[in-house]
Design a protein around this motif. Structure first.
Motif, PDB file in Angstrom:
ATOM      1  N   SER A  64      41.586 -70.508  65.338  1.00 50.62           N
ATOM      2  CA  SER A  64      41.317 -69.526  64.546  1.00 50.62           C
ATOM      3  C   SER A  64      41.810 -69.549  63.141  1.00 50.62           C
ATOM      4  O   SER A  64      42.708 -70.490  63.039  1.00 50.62           O
ATOM      5  CB  SER A  64      41.702 -68.146  65.238  1.00 50.62           C
ATOM      6  OG  SER A  64      43.320 -68.310  64.921  1.00 50.62           O
ATOM      7  N   LYS A  65      41.417 -69.060  62.097  1.00 50.13           N
ATOM      8  CA  LYS A  65      41.837 -69.153  60.841  1.00 50.13           C
ATOM      9  C   LYS A  65      43.269 -68.746  60.767  1.00 50.13           C
ATOM     10  O   LYS A  65      44.050 -69.285  59.765  1.00 50.13           O
ATOM     11  CB  LYS A  65      40.962 -68.293  59.777  1.00 50.13           C
ATOM     12  CG  LYS A  65      41.416 -68.564  58.324  1.00 50.13           C
ATOM     13  CD  LYS A  65      40.351 -67.515  57.405  1.00 50.13           C
ATOM     14  CE  LYS A  65      40.957 -67.842  56.155  1.00 50.13           C
ATOM     15  NZ  LYS A  65      40.281 -67.253  54.919  1.00 50.13           N
ATOM     16  N   ALA A  66      43.671 -67.679  61.330  1.00 47.64           N
ATOM     17  CA  ALA A  66      45.061 -67.288  61.540  1.00 47.64           C
ATOM     18  C   ALA A  66      46.000 -68.227  61.792  1.00 47.64           C
ATOM     19  O   ALA A  66      46.944 -68.281  61.208  1.00 47.64           O
ATOM     20  CB  ALA A  66      45.265 -66.008  62.184  1.00 47.64           C
ATOM     21  N   ASP A  67      45.671 -68.829  62.925  1.00 46.74           N
ATOM     22  CA  ASP A  67      46.404 -69.849  63.531  1.00 46.74           C
ATOM     23  C   ASP A  67      46.536 -71.115  62.627  1.00 46.74           C
ATOM     24  O   ASP A  67      47.672 -71.804  62.484  1.00 46.74           O
ATOM     25  CB  ASP A  67      46.180 -70.268  64.852  1.00 46.74           C
ATOM     26  CG  ASP A  67      46.391 -69.319  66.041  1.00 46.74           C
ATOM     27  OD1 ASP A  67      47.273 -68.510  65.700  1.00 46.74           O
ATOM     28  OD2 ASP A  67      45.640 -69.245  67.173  1.00 46.74           O
ATOM     29  N   PHE A  68      45.334 -71.591  62.090  1.00 48.05           N
ATOM     30  CA  PHE A  68      45.141 -72.700  61.135  1.00 48.05           C
ATOM     31  C   PHE A  68      46.094 -72.199  59.789  1.00 48.05           C
ATOM     32  O   PHE A  68      46.952 -73.191  59.573  1.00 48.05           O
ATOM     33  CB  PHE A  68      43.753 -72.996  60.570  1.00 48.05           C
ATOM     34  CG  PHE A  68      43.439 -73.944  59.774  1.00 48.05           C
ATOM     35  CD1 PHE A  68      43.301 -75.085  60.212  1.00 48.05           C
ATOM     36  CD2 PHE A  68      43.547 -73.613  58.215  1.00 48.05           C
ATOM     37  CE1 PHE A  68      43.373 -76.424  59.239  1.00 48.05           C
ATOM     38  CE2 PHE A  68      43.342 -74.705  57.465  1.00 48.05           C
ATOM     39  CZ  PHE A  68      43.032 -76.101  58.088  1.00 48.05           C
ATOM     40  N   ALA A  69      46.064 -71.203  59.406  1.00 43.77           N
ATOM     41  CA  ALA A  69      46.711 -70.906  58.104  1.00 43.77           C
ATOM     42  C   ALA A  69      48.188 -70.913  58.436  1.00 43.77           C
ATOM     43  O   ALA A  69      48.986 -71.274  57.435  1.00 43.77           O
ATOM     44  CB  ALA A  69      46.576 -69.357  57.842  1.00 43.77           C
ATOM     45  N   ALA A  70      48.591 -70.363  59.454  1.00 38.17           N
ATOM     46  CA  ALA A  70      50.233 -70.495  59.807  1.00 38.17           C
ATOM     47  C   ALA A  70      50.708 -71.782  60.204  1.00 38.17           C
ATOM     48  O   ALA A  70      51.665 -72.138  59.443  1.00 38.17           O
ATOM     49  CB  ALA A  70      50.407 -69.865  61.164  1.00 38.17           C
ATOM     50  N   ASP A  71      49.826 -72.858  60.546  1.00 40.86           N
ATOM     51  CA  ASP A  71      50.048 -74.120  60.688  1.00 40.86           C
ATOM     52  C   ASP A  71      50.178 -74.910  59.411  1.00 40.86           C
ATOM     53  O   ASP A  71      51.159 -75.646  59.008  1.00 40.86           O
ATOM     54  CB  ASP A  71      49.198 -74.608  61.861  1.00 40.86           C
ATOM     55  CG  ASP A  71      49.413 -76.074  62.154  1.00 40.86           C
ATOM     56  OD1 ASP A  71      50.728 -76.653  62.188  1.00 40.86           O
ATOM     57  OD2 ASP A  71      48.682 -77.255  61.736  1.00 40.86           O
ATOM     58  N   VAL A  72      49.239 -74.744  58.575  1.00 46.23           N
ATOM     59  CA  VAL A  72      49.190 -75.380  57.161  1.00 46.23           C
ATOM     60  C   VAL A  72      50.236 -74.873  56.416  1.00 46.23           C
ATOM     61  O   VAL A  72      50.725 -75.554  55.589  1.00 46.23           O
ATOM     62  CB  VAL A  72      47.939 -75.317  56.562  1.00 46.23           C
ATOM     63  CG1 VAL A  72      46.833 -76.233  57.387  1.00 46.23           C
ATOM     64  CG2 VAL A  72      47.458 -74.109  56.221  1.00 46.23           C
TER      65      VAL A  72
END
Length: 267
Positions: A64-72
């Protein structure tokens, strides 16, 4: 060996006719190497004639975009703007889509020439199987709009992302090219290995991941003949097979061309 959280797996058990159950492994490897979407095939040698073969297609899956954003954001030196996160996420989705297109081509080859009937998928348990199948039915019945209005564009993009989230095998089930997608996971081991904390950050428990992979192997070796797994490239089952003393199982990894390009771009 443990895996990064993005590396989802889809495990495909090939159900062969009796005449194909003892397919020459060298021929199968050679056939896979000739596929245009395949970059390389590497194997772990064993000393005895294999009683079972596991083929691992390396995967890079949707988040998801939320998980992607947290990771990057965690891995970035400075704070990223929303526009930069959106740009990177769209690039990520394009990579996932391209890799899944290659996977579908490989799976279509296996369906046609090796009579694939079902797929065991990472993240899928007996508990969530019913909801998973219901969503596949919803996506199959959805009429994708072809207009260029704002709502049509939104619905098409949402459908695309839903399909990417479900993965290549599910997409072939949606199109009625594959009979079924089945659970791979032991529910308890899967939950204990979940690396996403309540605050959205990633923290991998290597011991829990090893136990989770052990449970995957236990599911695979219940059968015989050939099993094909579409599994994240961060996973490697060599250690699990060795620790479990499964010396008669031949294991090799198949890397797609797009997958290799994406991985090199991350170095």
């Amino acid at each position: 060996m443990t895996a990064c959280y993005r590396c989802a797996s889809i495990i495909l058990c090939l159900h062969f006719a009796a005449s194909l159950s003892f397919c020459d492994n060298s021929d199968l490897i050679s056939q896979l190497r000739k596929l245009p979407e395949v970059h390389s095939v590497t194997s772990t040698p064993i000393k005895t004639k294999p009683k079972q073969t596991i083929i691992h297609l390396l995967n890079w899956h949707f988040v998801s975009k939320a998980d992607f954003a947290a990771d990057v954001s965690d891995s970035s030196d400075g704070k990223l703007s929303e526009a930069e996160i959106e740009k990177r996420y769209l690039e990520f989705l394009n990579d996932v889509e391209a890799i899944q297109k290659e996977q579908k081509q490989t799976l279509r080859y296996l369906i046609k020439h090796h009579k694939v009937q079902s797929v065991h998928m990472e993240g899928l348990t007996e508990k969530n199987l019913s909801a998973f199948n219901s969503f596949i039915k919803t996506l199959r019945e959805f009429e994708v709009p072809d207009g260029d209005g704002a709502l049509d564009l939104f619905l098409r993009e949402q459908y695309r992302r839903d399909c990417l989230q479900m993965g290549a095998a599910a997409q072939l089930k949606i199109s009625n090219e594959l009979n079924s997608v089945l659970p791979l996971e032991n529910g308890e081991a899967f939950e204990k290995a979940n690396p996403i904390r309540k605050d959205g950050k990633i923290q991998i428990d290597k011991s829990a991941e090893e136990k989770r992979e052990d449970e995957m192997v236990k599911i695979l070796v219940k059968g015989d003949g050939i099993c094909v797994i579409v599994l994240g490239g961060g996973h490697k089952l060599t250690d699990n097979l060795k620790r479990m003393k499964l010396d008669s199982v031949l294991y090799f990894r198949v890397s797609g061309r797009k997958y290799e390009r994406v991985m090199k771009g991350r170095e």
